[in-house]
Write a protein that holds these residues in place. Structure first.
Motif, mmCIF file in Angstrom:
data_model
loop_
_atom_site.group_PDB
_atom_site.id
_atom_site.type_symbol
_atom_site.label_atom_id
_atom_site.label_comp_id
_atom_site.label_asym_id
_atom_site.label_seq_id
_atom_site.Cartn_x
_atom_site.Cartn_y
_atom_site.Cartn_z
ATOM 1 N N ASP A 515 0.604 -1.159 0.163
ATOM 2 C CA ASP A 515 0.077 -0.238 0.090
ATOM 3 C C ASP A 515 1.115 1.425 0.234
ATOM 4 O OD1 ASP A 515 1.003 0.387 2.449
ATOM 5 O OD2 ASP A 515 -1.011 -0.080 3.444
ATOM 6 N N HIS A 517 0.592 5.213 0.568
ATOM 7 C CA HIS A 517 0.344 7.018 1.427
ATOM 8 C C HIS A 517 0.955 8.178 1.909
ATOM 9 C CE1 HIS A 517 2.546 6.146 5.755
ATOM 10 N NE2 HIS A 517 2.835 4.374 4.239
ATOM 11 N N ARG A 550 -4.747 13.939 3.265
ATOM 12 C CA ARG A 550 -3.609 12.906 3.589
ATOM 13 C C ARG A 550 -4.054 11.620 3.171
ATOM 14 N NH1 ARG A 550 -0.250 11.389 8.594
ATOM 15 N NH2 ARG A 550 0.571 9.381 8.300
ATOM 16 N N PHE A 551 -3.556 10.247 2.303
ATOM 17 C CA PHE A 551 -4.342 9.323 2.213
ATOM 18 C C PHE A 551 -3.436 7.915 2.176
ATOM 19 C CE2 PHE A 551 -1.531 10.217 -1.178
ATOM 20 C CZ PHE A 551 -1.301 8.559 -1.497
ATOM 21 N N THR A 552 -3.713 7.094 2.227
ATOM 22 C CA THR A 552 -3.366 5.405 2.299
ATOM 23 C C THR A 552 -4.225 4.165 1.535
ATOM 24 O OG1 THR A 552 -2.817 5.918 4.561
ATOM 25 C CG2 THR A 552 -2.937 3.480 3.426
ATOM 26 N N THR A 553 -2.898 3.876 0.800
ATOM 27 C CA THR A 553 -4.274 3.541 -0.708
ATOM 28 C C THR A 553 -4.940 2.178 0.186
ATOM 29 O OG1 THR A 553 -2.606 1.973 -0.975
ATOM 30 C CG2 THR A 553 -3.157 3.765 -2.165
ATOM 31 N N ASN A 607 -10.086 12.887 -2.163
ATOM 32 C CA ASN A 607 -8.989 11.707 -1.308
ATOM 33 C C ASN A 607 -8.575 11.534 -3.419
ATOM 34 O OD1 ASN A 607 -7.383 9.557 -1.229
ATOM 35 N ND2 ASN A 607 -9.011 9.864 1.122
ATOM 36 N N GLU A 609 -6.994 8.766 -3.486
ATOM 37 C CA GLU A 609 -6.709 7.177 -4.187
ATOM 38 C C GLU A 609 -7.576 6.837 -4.673
ATOM 39 O OE1 GLU A 609 -8.099 4.281 -0.008
ATOM 40 O OE2 GLU A 609 -7.421 6.503 0.650
#
Length: 996
Positions: A515, A517, A550-553, A607, A609
């Protein structure tokens, strides 16, 4: 014989006595008639004196009494510095007298006063207007002392009476004005195309209409043009000789029915009613409004301007290189870096309307590299993009060989190997340095004249797109990453894109999942558009993206998988999206700098993602959006021009609605939302009162027609030079230093905006029209290519009222089919409403609008008196309220079912583009009717009557002409402060009872 002789003598004596009696009677009648005429001339002089006293200063406005009385044709004069509904005076006999204390009594006779046939006299009645006693004026007695047969102690006997009335001609529509634009043959109007376009930029005389808005006659047609030419129709009663469309003379009955709505022509001094003094010419003094305006107005390539020489561009007029005629219909403009000065910005550049930048962290597709194995290979990052740019103008842009889009503030991403422990960082990758250090540059080439695209000009309103070209070398090109022109295919999840290898990358098992981010809580991208030129790159615009969180897949992905993991996607908001960029301060897309609020995410969340959730991810296509095009579709129906650039000398202050005011919404000048905007410290709301355009820009040399100069605005009348008595010359108009050509000019076709005549307003609203043999000729574009050769045209001929959003360039973009924005598919976008920059009002709409305007004017005048300036007329009636004209447009339903902000949505500024040169808050042309009678003091019987009429014109010179006409209001001597500019009698005639 004696008897015969005596009889003869008797007959002779009787004859002599009779002859003497007849002669005495004739002499007495002549004396009484002469006395009556002298009394009438006295009345005329008194009227002229009152007019000079009250209406001579610049800071006075006039209006009629219709809003306050059934005696509607009394003329009042108001001081612009004094609020309230009461005038300084009513210009009718009785108001020149003094009260018992010896003070002037200018309001002794009001429209509501008891004036009747016992104490007054009719000066306008059935033989003038077909209405009995339309204007009754108070009779003023003339007395004398020492009359033989009268007692010295008795009151002085009445020996005569007089009456007078001043009629306001400026509130009537000037319906017999000649259109002399065809005689404007000097450069740049040696082009017939540009000569014809004068008619669509300014009103050249009203079009007489009845109460239903239906045209009554056309002064420009073949039946009337010869009579109207050279002002041969100089008096209102001469209008009767003109002919209707059926070639029948109008006759006196028609003229009588419209005597209070029509005049042959009106002239106005180009003066400022708010501040006093003459208006200044922006054609010769562009610097008065600052550097931003000066740069925008300097379009002429002969003067170093930014418009391309149309003949030098032969063969490059549009898509597919159509032929350009020797008298080109279209223009192209060279892209310009923003110039901001004096409160305005000038730039010429395409606008970013769609952006996508996607990334994929992955392994090499095959095992390679030192120490690698099939299961353990180095990492790389792949990127792809799509960019769409929009030409927002009604004219073509000269395409640059190459544009460049720089992207700043790309994230540092953390890559986790999910096959081990979550959060186990494989690498931290600074994308900003990986793809550019610190700027990622995208090269956007223009495939000029290529067989594949056939594109040679950036057509008006057209969107072009670029997508990433495939590049697997892993190198960062110095000129920017390559893009494919005129493509919208982003190729889904594989194919095109660029690959950059991570330096010193760890070896990663491609079968493992990962992943990705961002390490920063929020991120905005800064995009800068450049024109890449041999002499140095030119910055065109800067854009700030929306803030991405802010993103995290969420979806784990194999390192060897090709799917893009995250993307930054946003687009320009549409004209009807909140906040409306056409209705929001700071969102003018031409400003050269747009912040994040001008853009919208392609998804409902901020976002980046999961890029597949973004609309238009695979192909940039959304048919119901204005700024969208299908792949390979060149139809003009998908083009959306919104703004205009000058292409000939400006003639109307209303055309400044296309100027970019810093931090303001578009189309501010002329509309009620200008607010407190300023241009070079001049309030934008004062522009219409303080300035005008002669059209005498550099290189324009007018010709002499009929002994006087003919200017680009042919309704401007050039006067004699008061100092020499000869016709004013071009040197007089241009002068030296800071010329004020207004001192040599009168504006013809003038109209007092305080007019409460619906018929007059209906005629004035038809000031721009195209009756046969005149026509509006436009490019008859081919839907397959979106363009055509210059000689492929169509025409509109109509007597209907026309209002131009694109007053100089509507020809280029007029053709469109309703309801289409995506080739042949119907669309909610309705781009045709944005293309057709000419709004037509039919007879019913004109009548409805005129009725609403006059209704609102009457209410306003009853409460507060007339408008004191154009600024006041155009301003909102109250905070967050429309102006009078905007309210009238709304109440008349003119814009029902029309998309707001399209060029078919009629605005106040559109109306002012046509009417600004001729619309004034006062009148300077008046008609005086005066009456005198001789009274026998012994019998008190009236024994002689006389009537006369004079047309009076205010001129630029002051009453005391020892001070030149350009003297500022603050520097005037006492005489000129009190009495202002001189009134002159321009025509005079004696009337009979049958004329009244």
């Amino acid at each position: 014989i004696t008897i015969t002789l005596l009889a003869f003598l008797v007959v002779l004596l009787v004859g002599l006595a009779s002859y003497t009696r007849v002669e005495t009677a004739i002499a007495g009648n002549t004396q009484r008639q002469t006395q009556a005429r002298q009394n009438a001339l006295t009345a005329l002089n008194v009227a002229l004196g009152q007019l000079q006293k009250y209406a001579g200063p610049d800071t006075r406005v006039t209006a009629t009494a219709e809003a306050v009385s059934s005696r509607s044709h009394y003329t009042g004069v108001w001081d612009t510095a004094a609020p309230g509904p009461d005038p300084l005076t009513w210009l009718v006999s009785g108001n020149e007298l003094f009260d018992s204390e010896g003070a002037p009594a200018p309001l002794a006779v009001k429209p509501s006063s008891a004036v009747n046939t016992n104490n007054g006299v009719a000066l306008v009645s059935t033989n003038t207007s077909r209405t009995a006693n339309d204007v009754l004026a108070r009779l003023i007695s003339i007395t004398a002392t020492g009359v033989p047969g009268t007692s010295p102690t008795a009151p002085p006997p009445v020996i005569g009476r007089y009456a007078w009335w001043v009629g306001d001609q400026g509130v009537k529509a000037p319906v017999a004005v000649a259109d002399t634009s065809a005689s404007v043959t000097f450069a740049p109007y040696d082009s017939k195309d540009l000569r014809d376009r004068i008619r669509q930029q300014i009103a050249l005389g009203a079009g007489a209409a009845d109460t239903a808005g239906t045209p009554v006659f056309e002064p420009r047609d073949a039946n009337n043009s010869a009579l109207v030419a050279n002002q041969k129709i100089a008096a209102t009663n001469q209008i009767a000789f003109l002919k209707s469309a059926s070639n029948a003379q109008l006759g006196f009955t028609t003229v009588q029915q419209n005597i209070h709505a029509w005049s042959p022509n009106n002239y106005a001094v180009l003066a400022n009613t708010k501040l006093g003094g003459l208006r200044q010419d922006l054609s010769q003094n562009a610097g008065l409004l600052g550097g931003g305006f000066t740069a925008w107005a300097n379009y002429n390539p002969a003067n170093g301007g930014y418009m391309e020489d149309p003949l030098a561009a032969a063969g490059t007029g549009g898509e597919g290189t159509p032929a350009v005629a020797t008298d080109p219909l279209r223009r192209r403009y060279v892209m310009q870096s923003p110039t901001t000065a004096g409160g305005a910005t000038h730039s010429v550049a395409p606008v970013l309307n769609y952006f996508l930048l996607g990334f994929n962290v992955r392994t090499l597709p095959t095992a390679s590299g030192s120490g690698s194995t099939a299961a353990s290979v180095p990492l790389q990052v792949r990127a792809h993009w799509a960019v769409s740019l929009w030409n927002p103008y009604t004219s073509a842009l000269v395409p640059e060989e190459k544009l460049r889009l720089d992207i700043e503030n790309l994230p540092t991403i953390q890559i986790d190997d999910e096959e081990s422990v979550r959060g186990n960082a494989v690498a931290r990758v600074p994308l900003h340095s990986l793809f550019g250090d610190p700027t990622m540059s995208l090269s956007l080439p223009w495939a000029a004249g290529s067989t594949a695209t056939g594109v040679s000009s950036w057509l008006p309103g057209r969107v072009h797109s670029w997508v990433s070209a495939e590049d697997t070398t892993g190198n960062k090109p110095a000129a920017g990453y390559a893009s494919v022109f005129n493509s919208r295919d982003i190729n889904g999840d594989s194919g095109a894109g660029v690959i950059v290898n991570l330096p010193s990358s760890p070896l990663v098992d491609g079968a493992h999942k990962s992943d990705v981010h961002d390490l920063t809580a929020s991120r905005t991208l800064t995009l800068t558009l450049w024109a890449v030129r041999p002499g140095g790159d030119v910055k065109l615009a800067t854009y700030i993206s929306p803030a991405f969180t802010r993103f995290t897949t969420d979806t784990e992905q194999k390192f060897s998988q090709g799917t893009y993991q995250f993307a930054y996607v946003f687009r320009l908001k549409e004209s009807l999206e909140d906040p409306l960029w056409l209705a929001t301060a700071g969102h003018d897309v031409r400003s050269g700098a747009l912040d994040s609020s001008a853009f919208a995410y392609q998804a409902t969340v901020a976002n980046p993602e999961n890029p597949a959730s973004f609309a238009g991810y695979v192909t940039v296509s959304a048919p119901d959006r204005l700024l969208d095009r299908r792949e390979g579709d060149l139809s003009y129906n998908e083009d959306t021009p919104v703004f205009e650039l000058p292409r000939s000398p400006l003639l109307s202050v209303g055309a400044l609605q296309h100027l970019v005011l810093d931090g303001r919404r578009p189309f501010s000048i002329g509309n009620s939302w200008a607010g407190d905007a300023q241009l070079n410290a001049v309030p934008a709301t004062e522009l219409f009162d303080r300035f005008f355009f002669t059209g005498l820009t550099s290189g324009v040399t007018p010709v002499t027609v009929g002994g006087a100069l003919l200017l680009p605005n042919p309704a401007l009348k050039v006067l004699r030079n008061p100092a020499t008595g000869t016709a004013a010359t071009l040197d007089d108009l241009q002068g030296a230093g800071n010329p004020l050509p207004a001192k040599f000019l009168l504006q013809g076709g003038a109209f007092n905006l305080n007019s409460t005549s619906a018929a007059a307003w209906a005629a004035v609203l038809r000031g721009v029209r195209f009756p046969a043999p005149q026509a509006f000729t436009y490019l008859n574009a081919d839907e397959a290519t979106g363009t055509a050769t210059d000689d492929t045209t169509a025409a509109v001929q109509t007597p209907s009222a026309q209002f131009f959003r694109f007053s100089q360039s509507a020809q280029e973009t007029y053709k469109a089919e309703p309801g289409f924005a995506g080739g042949s598919d119907p669309s909610a976008a309705n781009t045709h409403l944005f293309r057709q920059g000419m709004r037509t009002l039919d007879a019913a709409q004109v009548a409805a609008l005129a009725a609403q305007i006059t209704n609102l004017l009457k209410a306003r005048q009853a409460a507060s008196g007339p408008f004191r300036s154009l600024e006041e007329f155009l301003a909102p009636a109250a905070a967050d309220a429309p102006s009078l004209l905007e309210q009238a447009i709304a109440d008349a339903g003119i814009n029902s079912s029309i998309a707001e902000f399209s060029s078919q949505f009629l605005t106040q500024a559109d109306v002012m583009t046509a009417l600004a040169p001729t619309l004034f808050s006062r009148s300077d042309t008046f008609v005086i009717r005066a009456y005198g009678e001789a009274v026998n003091p012994a019998t008190a019987l009236t024994e002689g009557r006389a009537w006369c009429e004079a047309v009076v014109q205010r001129v630029p010179e002051y009453l005391d002409n020892s001070q030149p006409a350009e003297t500022a209001a603050t520097d005037l001597n006492a005489i000129n402060q009190a009495h202002g500019r001189r009134f002159k009698i321009v025509s005079f005639r004696w009337l009979t009872r049958t004329d009244i």
